[in-house]
Write a protein that holds these residues in place. Structure first.
Motif, PDB file in Angstrom:
ATOM      1  N   HIS A  84      37.157  61.151  17.709  1.00 29.96           N
ATOM      2  CA  HIS A  84      37.591  62.509  17.385  1.00 29.96           C
ATOM      3  C   HIS A  84      36.546  63.546  17.756  1.00 29.96           C
ATOM      4  CE1 HIS A  84      40.771  60.545  15.369  1.00 29.96           C
ATOM      5  NE2 HIS A  84      40.036  60.104  14.366  1.00 29.96           N
ATOM      6  N   PHE A  85      35.332  63.346  17.220  1.00 32.16           N
ATOM      7  CA  PHE A  85      34.367  64.438  17.305  1.00 32.16           C
ATOM      8  C   PHE A  85      33.799  64.583  18.704  1.00 32.16           C
ATOM      9  CE2 PHE A  85      34.321  62.966  12.839  1.00 32.16           C
ATOM     10  CZ  PHE A  85      35.077  64.019  12.367  1.00 32.16           C
ATOM     11  N   PHE A  88      36.364  66.579  20.456  1.00 26.59           N
ATOM     12  CA  PHE A  88      36.325  68.003  20.123  1.00 26.59           C
ATOM     13  C   PHE A  88      35.227  68.714  20.908  1.00 26.59           C
ATOM     14  CE2 PHE A  88      38.060  66.693  15.766  1.00 26.59           C
ATOM     15  CZ  PHE A  88      39.336  66.672  16.278  1.00 26.59           C
ATOM     16  N   ASP A 100      41.939  70.595  13.803  1.00 32.23           N
ATOM     17  CA  ASP A 100      41.304  69.544  13.019  1.00 32.23           C
ATOM     18  C   ASP A 100      41.256  70.008  11.564  1.00 32.23           C
ATOM     19  OD1 ASP A 100      39.951  67.210  12.415  1.00 32.23           O
ATOM     20  OD2 ASP A 100      38.005  68.183  12.619  1.00 32.23           O
ATOM     21  N   VAL A 101      41.140  69.030  10.659  1.00 31.51           N
ATOM     22  CA  VAL A 101      41.124  69.415   9.248  1.00 31.51           C
ATOM     23  C   VAL A 101      39.770  69.950   8.819  1.00 31.51           C
ATOM     24  CG1 VAL A 101      42.931  67.846   8.536  1.00 31.51           C
ATOM     25  CG2 VAL A 101      40.582  67.065   8.538  1.00 31.51           C
ATOM     26  N   HIS A 102      38.730  69.718   9.619  1.00 33.20           N
ATOM     27  CA  HIS A 102      37.399  70.143   9.206  1.00 33.20           C
ATOM     28  C   HIS A 102      37.046  71.500   9.810  1.00 33.20           C
ATOM     29  CE1 HIS A 102      36.533  66.510   7.141  1.00 33.20           C
ATOM     30  NE2 HIS A 102      36.839  65.780   8.179  1.00 33.20           N
ATOM     31  N   ALA A 312      50.558  72.689  19.046  1.00 34.51           N
ATOM     32  CA  ALA A 312      51.800  72.360  18.371  1.00 34.51           C
ATOM     33  C   ALA A 312      51.706  72.542  16.869  1.00 34.51           C
ATOM     34  CB  ALA A 312      52.180  70.927  18.695  1.00 34.51           C
ATOM     35  N   MET A 314      50.408  75.051  15.382  1.00 33.05           N
ATOM     36  CA  MET A 314      50.317  76.445  14.980  1.00 33.05           C
ATOM     37  C   MET A 314      51.689  77.125  15.049  1.00 33.05           C
ATOM     38  SD  MET A 314      47.244  75.879  14.561  1.00 33.05           S
ATOM     39  CE  MET A 314      46.824  77.413  13.786  1.00 33.05           C
ATOM     40  N   HIS A 557      47.021  69.623   5.873  1.00 37.48           N
ATOM     41  CA  HIS A 557      46.865  68.362   6.587  1.00 37.48           C
ATOM     42  C   HIS A 557      45.831  67.475   5.934  1.00 37.48           C
ATOM     43  CE1 HIS A 557      49.615  68.736   9.888  1.00 37.48           C
ATOM     44  NE2 HIS A 557      49.396  70.031   9.802  1.00 37.48           N
ATOM     45  N   LEU A 561      46.604  63.439   4.633  1.00 37.05           N
ATOM     46  CA  LEU A 561      46.014  62.249   5.250  1.00 37.05           C
ATOM     47  C   LEU A 561      46.081  61.085   4.283  1.00 37.05           C
ATOM     48  CD1 LEU A 561      42.783  63.622   6.883  1.00 37.05           C
ATOM     49  CD2 LEU A 561      44.846  62.888   7.998  1.00 37.05           C
TER      50      LEU A 561
END
Lengths: 770, 863
Positions: A84-85, A88, A100-102, A312, A314, A557, A561
């Motif tokens: 993931h990171f 990003f 992302d959730v963070h 998607a 947003m 989100h 999870l």
């Protein structure tokens, strides 16, 4: 030790009067002269010189850098959440929008690191185990960032303890718990957010301690400096990872307790004085962090200006601000008599109908209307085409023919010549919902049942209905149900297509649809428009609107999870290190990375917390019976300094019990840092009841009080040295699991499985008796 | 935190005359201060009369008459037309059904403890109910059911709550006027009325909560008076017993225990700080409370379950929730003894330990996915398709089927075995295909594969591993013993373990439970045991075993666990459920019953309800203000009046918050009636506030104010009473009574005028909504469409609360018997098998965190 005994005797009975002595509480300390211990052991004095302290922290830092950077290039493969990171970071470099959730700060730093080492963002980090070297990714540069931050956490932990007035050897003890902790090492060597989070968390704690120490010099420049530093680092923690919000809560709790003390009448402060303090903290710890948090998002949104995989998630208006977005490119106004295909937003099926009819009787004995089936179908088909029929008189041409928000429409199924309708008949699968069917367009006997209100999401009155971006609900006029679908298949008689029915609660999430495509239009202009694809300039949207939407989505989100993961674990397991996470495995050479802590350090920490609670509980009960087993100074230290660590620990730990989302052991790492601090201060208390005072800087209103020194004698360095050696040995022993190298044979893996609940790979099979 | 903080404690005992209590001297006029004298005077205790001790309840004879009058009013209100409606209302569906099952001794499981249900059953039983009515749907007319007697139980307990509230407030040192006000508020509370008129558990719960509070307050008064007197012990024991009764009605009673617990801890904390109390005396205080408030309720609670088990001795539809040992104790569920030893060649049935999924099962149907071989599932019922024959997989040269000719070999750890399905003659088989439902990398499909005469391939081989044996049977750790040995089966080639979990297969496998081979198996879900074993080689007199009959304690604990897990799992939505934040503002009620153009809708008395909520909030605000003032040096807490009302309201507020806030943590289905215990405290609190506000007024004016409040409450009650009793009403009146838009009783169900109700007795059958495919006529519309007016509340159909235990957890789908040997094309299946005969592969196990973008299903895609 007899001196200490004396102190205890003399302190007896004084504690209660201390608070009552009113405003002069900071003045009248004369009888504390007796607590001064001139006979401090040589080792203690030597270690607490500034040079020795600097030497200790230097050694610790060097070891920290070594442990974190050792073979940082191994493995040259994508590990665990680097999927993931790392991705990003690529998106930042490619400036493509992702979701992302963070919050973005830590990921922005990765992007920055990547840009700095010249990474062009071409790699997608698709799967765990993808090779970096083959794909020419400068991953060492990316990993160096958390490694540096993780290494710096060690001296910061040392500094926190030192600033709180503990002696060098105790501070080193806390730092060693972090230094030789395999979990912290493993977590900081990879492209993960936690090292950044913990780094900023420890900086926040450090700044807050410095700020608190200046409480007698209120509103001095240093005081302001450390207050603002606390706010800044707190915002950075919050902006790094979503659970950084807990740091805000922890500091908030500490500040509230602080303010509550200032409010105390016995302290003799005026209300004006209180409000001054209140406003200063509000500015430094609420306003400033908010500004920083917002600006991080501003940078995030400013960088990610192109369309990307996060579109998607947003809303349409948000998506239209991204360059090259499909909505921006292909969204058109819809006119009456256009033929369109309609898609369900959540499950991506088309609104579909076919000449087959509902069976008269269902298996459970209920009866249908035997009307034509209306279903959700996943693939393109001519049966997905619907024509929009007006219910009012239209002008011949012009903008009057555009379909608008709150219009009442009919939908004509083109292939069968029937119009969509619903009525008070239970749907095939849900007895509480209404059945959707169609009715021949020439038969007006059911005209009212074929009328639907078109309700666009977040639309102004009279807004035009657009394809792609115009999310809408279709509300049945007579019965007020909304066209709704859910991912449940109908039986064979409907070819296992998805059920569509009328839901009485029109606000359900599953009632949102959009027009996927305008298949045919009577408007020649539109036809032409559909052909050409031009590059449109993205629209603009207020930053605060974008921020609000993004923040809301992140919350939703994060709560969503809940899918299970084989290495997820409950919070109760964490302090005792009952489970770890497999980050990466390689069959060749039997290598693996398994996130697990150093069991000595973890159990020492959790033991420290238990002892602390025991001491305070016993002290409270004893005081209730008029006994005072602990001298006041020591007791204050336990309450105030260790109490702050306990607050940080508890606030970063207990809220996880309320979360139903997927939880992992690395969520405990911030709490683990706090518990290491608790362990240090408890060790200090257990070894000796002497402390270093005063730790706070004297202010103009405070009479200087005599200094006392902590004396732990020779046993403290010996104990800490033994502890350090034990930690280091266990760290070395587990390190193949932390660094992923060297590979281990089955028996070696079995030996490292210290607790039976650790699920390591490549364990030798034990056959027979288990 | 009841009245146990005294306003002002004398500094030390008066030396001249030794007081009766070491701690608290008797309150008399001679020794009371001015404040107390005034208080006493206000209650009519003027000097010269016999002084009353402040402990206990001392009610004058005039008050007794008043109390009897109030109780009679309550009887009239609660029992009015109790026989109407004569059909099933709301959750009578469940609780009536449970009464039937008690009477028929059929085992059932419910999320609530048994006391209230037992009381209802008792009433039914005494009045001759035979248990043959099925309570199927709301609105079903009662036939041969003494439903009035059954409804009387909650109704009488509801009536009894009224005098209890009066006595409680009196014991809390409130004035008689205040206490009358509270009693009348509770009498005219529509919600409590509706709830107590039907066969529901909440009315007993509220009664026992009120009883506990009353006893506890009485005990606190005694405690101030003279600890360890006979009265003191009596009040304490009664508190303990009623605590046991509360928690035996519903688990919500735990909140009552918490209330009393907090109060006790506070009492002990005060005692601890009282240096005149010696350590020994403190210990006695502590032990007395521990005995009466922990041990007594626990024993009472367990005794209720003892009765429960004693009555429910037969098999019923709750069996499936219990373990095999438990089921064995039920009549009609026993099992014959079976051979203790298992040897090669034994025919066994194998059960899964952790889930109640049942037996390892196979039937002649194939998987539609994966390998498309024969299905292997878990099946909950006894069936010949559960039989497997254990064969040795390591016989050198000789065929595995030769077991009959070889000497008896017990199955021992490490042995390599095959399991041959007896009916279809196929072997338990696993290979590198994903299972049909748990489609993840670390699980493999398990199927039955093979043809008669073909000895099978390596993928049929399983390594037998013993996990644990029974302590009482030392053999069971060394070799496989029926029922006693828990074992795992490791697939010889892939190393995965035979595994099952609570995942149902789709229709094509009759919703039986999935069986897979898991490389990363949770230990508990990969354990199995042999339930029956048969072997022709064993002599008929060989050792036999059966399930151990569990004792009461293990049965009790098992049932608690089942109740707990199921209670937490009650998360389905109900049309009329609500969240706790909606309760204090009475946002919405519950539709109990709709029939014959009448309806019963659970809704509180708005005035009483909102007044109680206002009282709670005013307490919070005032108490917060007092704390702030104390911090700034104001000496409010030295005022006896502040202390008295703070203790009184503080105790009631504690009760309210402990009966309310914990619901926020519950994610299960919640209803308005869960608020009722908290409402009881809130109503008492509102009367406490009334007592405080009117404390400076003359008694006459106080009485007038109370009368006005009661009259408003009665007017509210009458206004909404048709909904509480299910009386005829008119559309217009109903529309007028919808004070909040969110009160969703459906007014359109009522007639336009009362005349239309005449002559209609009742319809014998519940009305059903019949689909009307050609209902509405054509309306030709031109221009903008007129919005057809439709009542938004067309969802006016009553549903009972969800009962998870209502259906058997395992549908009784009969397993297909083994039909004729299925035609095989061995070549075809062989091709597949050879390819699946793979070397041991260690899977790559590292997985990234399961985030939204990693999930396979599109979550929120638009294109």
């Amino acid at each position: 030790m007899s001196g200490v005994q004396d102190v205890r005797q003399r302190n007896k009975g004084k504690g209660i009067n201390r608070d009552a002595s009113g405003p002069s509480s900071a003045v009248d300390y004369d009888d504390h002269n007796v607590a001064y211990l001139p006979s401090r052991s040589y080792i203690e004095s030597f270690l607490n010189t500034e040079e020795a302290s600097a030497a200790v922290v230097a050694i610790l830092t060097i070891i920290a850098f070594f442990t974190r950077f050792y073979k940082i290039n191994h493995p040259d493969q994508v590990v665990f959440d680097e999927v993931h990171f790392g991705k990003f970071a690529s998106y930042y470099i490619r400036r493509e929008y992702y979701f992302d959730v963070h919050p973005p700060l830590a990921k922005l730093l990765f992007g920055l690191a990547g840009w700095f080492v010249g990474y062009d963002g071409h790699f997608d980090f698709e799967n765990i185990g993808d090779s970096y070297t083959e794909n020419h990714v400068p991953y060492v540069g990316l990993r160096a960032l958390p490694a540096i931050l993780g290494s710096l956490t060690v001296p910061i932990v040392y500094a926190i303890m030192k600033e709180c007035g503990y002696s060098t050897i105790i501070a080193a003890f806390s730092a060693i718990i972090i230094l030789f902790d395999n979990a912290h090492v493993a977590q900081s060597r990879l492209i993960l957010l936690d090292a950044t989070l913990i780094f900023f968390l420890s900086l926040t704690m450090y700044s807050y301690v410095r700020f608190k120490k200046l409480r007698y010099q209120e509103f001095s420049p240093q005081w302001w400096g450390w207050l603002l530093a606390t706010g800044t680092f707190m915002a950075c923690t919050w902006a790094s990872k979503v659970n950084g919000i807990l740091t805000v809560v922890a500091v908030g709790v500490a500040v509230l307790i602080d303010l509550w003390d200032i409010l105390d009448y016995k302290k003799g402060h005026s209300m004006q004085y209180f409000w001054k303090h209140f406003i200063a903290r509000a500015a430094g710890l609420i306003a400033l962090p908010l500004v920083i948090y917002l600006s991080v998002f501003w940078v995030h949104l400013a960088i990610l200006s192109n369309t990307g995989p996060g579109d998607a998630f947003m809303s349409p208006s948000f998506q239209e601000t991204l360059r090259g977005n499909e909505l921006l490119m292909k969204s058109h106004e819809i006119r009456y008599y256009d033929t369109v295909t309609i898609k369900h937003k959540d499950t991506q099926v088309y609104l579909h109908s076919h000449p087959e009819r509902y069976p008269l009787k269902y298996d459970d004995g209920r009866i249908s209307s035997q009307g034509q089936q209306v279903t959700g179908y996943g693939h393109e088909d001519s049966n997905n085409q619907w024509q929009i029929i007006p219910t009012k008189a239209l002008p011949e041409t012009g903008r009057g023919r555009i379909v608008r928000h709150e219009d009442v429409i009919q939908l004509l199924h083109v292939n069968t010549g029937t119009v969509l309708m619903t009525h008070d008949v239970a749907s095939p699968l849900m007895a509480t919902n209404e059945e959707f069917t169609t009715w021949p367009k020439d038969d007006h006997s059911r005209y009212n049942d074929t009328l639907f209100h078109l309700r666009l999401s977040d639309a102004a009155p009279g807004e035009a209905w657009k394809s792609k971006s115009g999310h809408f609900r279709l509300i049945h006029v007579p019965t007020k149900v909304a066209m709704w679908s859910h991912p449940t298949q109908l039986p064979d008689w409907a070819f296992k297509q998805q059920e569509i029915n009328g839901n009485k609660n029109a606000n359900e999430k599953g009632a949102v649809w959009y027009v996927n495509e305008i298949v045919d239009s009577q408007d020649p202009d539109l036809k032409a428009k559909l052909e050409e694809v031009e590059m449109k300039e993205p629209k603009r949207l207020n930053f605060f609107k974008k921020f609000g939407e993004l923040q809301l989505l992140m919350l939703q989100h994060n709560a969503g999870l809940t899918a299970s993961h084989p290495y997820a674990s409950g919070p109760i397991n964490w302090p005792f290190l009952l489970s770890g996470i497999s980050f990466w495995t390689q069959n060749e050479g039997q290598k693996q990375i398994y996130l697990i802590g150093n069991i000595i350090g973890w159990w020492a920490s959790v033991g420290g917390i238990c002892i602390y609670i025991g001491i305070l509980g016993a002290d409270l009960l004893a005081r209730r019976r008029g006994l005072e087993p602990i001298p006041d100074d020591v007791r204050n230290r336990l309450w105030n300094s260790t109490g702050f660590f306990i607050i940080v620990w508890a606030v970063h730990y207990f809220p996880f019990y309320l979360m139903s989302r997927q939880l992992f052991i690395h969520h405990y790492l911030p709490s683990h840092v706090a518990s290491a601090l608790v362990a240090g201060s408890v060790l200090s208390f257990v070894l000796s009841e002497t402390i270093n005072t005063p730790v706070s800087a004297w202010g103009p209103s405070v009479k200087p009080r005599p200094t006392t020194y902590a004396d732990h004698g020779v046993k403290a360095p010996v104990m800490v040295a033994v502890f350090a050696i034990a930690m280091f040995s266990l760290y070395l022993f587990i390190s193949p699991l932390t660094y992923g190298t060297p590979g281990l044979t089955g028996e070696q893996v079995n030996a490292r499985r210290l607790l039976s609940s650790w699920t390591l790979h490549f364990a030798a099979k034990e056959s027979g008796n288990i | 935190m009841s009245a146990n903080v005294r306003a002002r404690r004398p500094p030390s005992p008066i030396p001249s005359q030794p007081p009766r209590s070491q701690r608290f001297p008797t309150l008399t006029h001679s020794r009371s201060d001015a404040d107390e004298r005034r208080t006493l005077a206000s209650k009519g205790y003027i000097p010269g009369r016999k002084p009353h001790p402040s402990g206990g309840v001392y009610v004058t004879s005039a008050e007794w008459k008043l109390l009897i009058l109030i109780t009679l009013i309550a009887v009239g209100i609660r029992l009015f037309r109790l026989s109407q409606p004569n059909s099933v209302v709301f959750d009578e569906v469940h609780f009536g059904k449970f009464a039937s099952k008690y009477i028929k001794s059929q085992y059932f499981v419910d999320v609530h403890p048994p006391l209230a249900k037992l009381l209802i059953t008792l009433a039914g039983f005494v009045f001759g109910y035979d248990g043959n009515f099925d309570f199927k749907d709301i609105g079903k007319v009662y036939e041969r059911v003494p439903y009035i007697a059954m409804r009387l139980v909650p109704a009488i307990l509801g009536v009894a709550t009224v005098p209890l509230s009066y006595l409680t407030l009196r014991a809390l040192d409130c004035r008689a006027t205040t206490s009358v006000l509270a009693a009348l508020f509770i009498t005219f509370e529509n919600g409590l009325i509706t709830q107590s008129r039907h066969i529901l558990l909440d009315s007993p719960l509220i009664f026992f909560t009120a009883l506990t509070v009353f006893f506890w307050v009485g005990f606190c008064n005694e405690d101030k008076q003279q600890p360890f007197s006979d009265h003191w012990w009596l009040w304490l024991t009664l508190t303990g017993l009623s605590l046991g009764a509360v928690v035996s009605c519903k688990w919500v009673g735990l909140f009552t225990i918490a209330t009393v617990g907090f109060s006790t801890v506070y009492q002990l904390w005060l005692l601890l700080g009282d240096m005149r109390v010696s350590a020994r005396l403190f210990f006695r205080h502590f032990m007395a409370r521990a005995l009466c408030l922990i041990l007594v309720p626990a024993l009472f609670y367990m005794f209720m379950f003892w009765i429960h088990f004693a009555i429910l001795s037969g098999s019923g539809d709750g069996d499936g929730f219990m373990s095999s040992e438990f089921q064995h104790t039920l009549r009609g569920r026993g099992m014959a003894d079976t051979y203790a030893d298992v040897a090669i060649g034994s025919v066994v049935t194998i059960r899964h330990v952790n889930t109640q999924g049942g037996y390892l099962h196979s039937h002649p149907h194939n998987y539609p996915t994966g390998s498309q071989q024969q299905q292997v599932t878990l099946y909950p019922h006894r069936d010949s398709n559960n039989d497997w024959r254990i064969l040795n997989a390591t016989t050198d040269g000789s065929e595995p089927q030769d077991w009959a000719t070889l000497p008896l070999t017990y199955v021992a750890p490490g042995m390599r075995i095959k399991l041959r399905h007896a009916a279809t003659d196929k072997a338990l088989h696993s290979h590198d295909f994903r299972p049909p439902v748990s489609d993840v990398d670390f699980q493999n499909e398990v199927s039955a594969y093979g043809v008669p005469g073909y000895s099978g391939d390596m993928n049929d081989d399983w390594i037998f591993e013993i996990y644990e044996g029974s302590k009482k049977d030392p053999q069971s750790k060394r070799r496989l013993r029926t029922l006693r040995t828990h074992f795992r089966l490791r697939h010889a080639l892939t190393g995965c373990y035979l595994f099952s979990h609570k995942v149902k297969l789709p229709d094509w496998a009759y919703e039986q439970q999935e069986v897979t081979c898991n490389k990363n198996a949770v230990l508990a879900n990969s354990l199995w045991y042999v339930e029956t074993a048969d072997n022709v080689l064993l002599p008929p007199d060989a050792a036999k075993v059966n399930y151990r009959r569990p004792g009461f304690l293990s049965k009790f604990l098992e049932l608690q666990q089942v109740m707990w897990t199921t209670n937490a799992g009650l998360t389905d939505r109900h049309t009329f459920d609500s969240r706790p934040d909606a309760w204090p503002r009475l946002r919405r009620g519950i539709n109990f019953w709709v029939k014959d153009h009448k309806q019963i809708y659970l809704l509180g008395n708005p005035m009483v309800w909102w007044l109680s909520t206002a009282a709670v909030f005013s307490y919070i605000v005032v108490r917060g203000l007092l704390i702030l003032r104390a911090k700034r040096g104001c000496k409010d807490f030295e005022n006896t009046k502040v202390v008295k009302y703070d203790t009184l309201c503080g105790f009631l507020f504690l009760g309210w918050s402990l009966h309310y806030f914990p619901f926020f943590l519950m994610s299960r289905q919640l209803f308005l009636h869960h608020y009722f215990p908290a409402l009881y405290f809130a109503i008492l609190l509102s009367c406490g506030v009334f007592d405080l506000v009117t404390s400076t007024l003359r008694p006459r004016i106080r009485l007038q104010i109370a009368a006005v409040l009661v009259i408003i409450a009665i007017w509210n009650f009458i206004y909404l009473s048709p909904l509480a009793y299910g009386l005829p009403w008119t559309k217009a009146k109903c529309q007028n009574a919808r004070w909040l838009k969110t009160w969703d009783f459906s007014c359109n169900d009522f007639y336009d005028s009362y005349d239309q109700y005449k002559g209609i007795d009742y319809t014998p059958q519940p009305s059903q909504i019949v689909p009307t495919p050609h209902g509405r006529g054509a309306v030709v519309v031109e221009g903008p469409v007129p919005i057809v007016s439709v009542d938004p509340n067309t969802l006016g159909k009553a549903e009972p609360g969800h009962d998870v235990f209502a259906e058997n957890p395992h549908p009784d789908v009969k397993s297909d018997p083994a039909v004729e040997p299925v035609q095989y094309d061995p070549v075809v299946s062989d091709v597949k098998e050879i390819s699946s005969n793979q070397p041991l592969v260690i899977p790559k196990q590292a997985l990234p965190l399961n985030r939204l973008r990693r999930s396979k299903k599109p979550l929120l895609l638009q294109h």
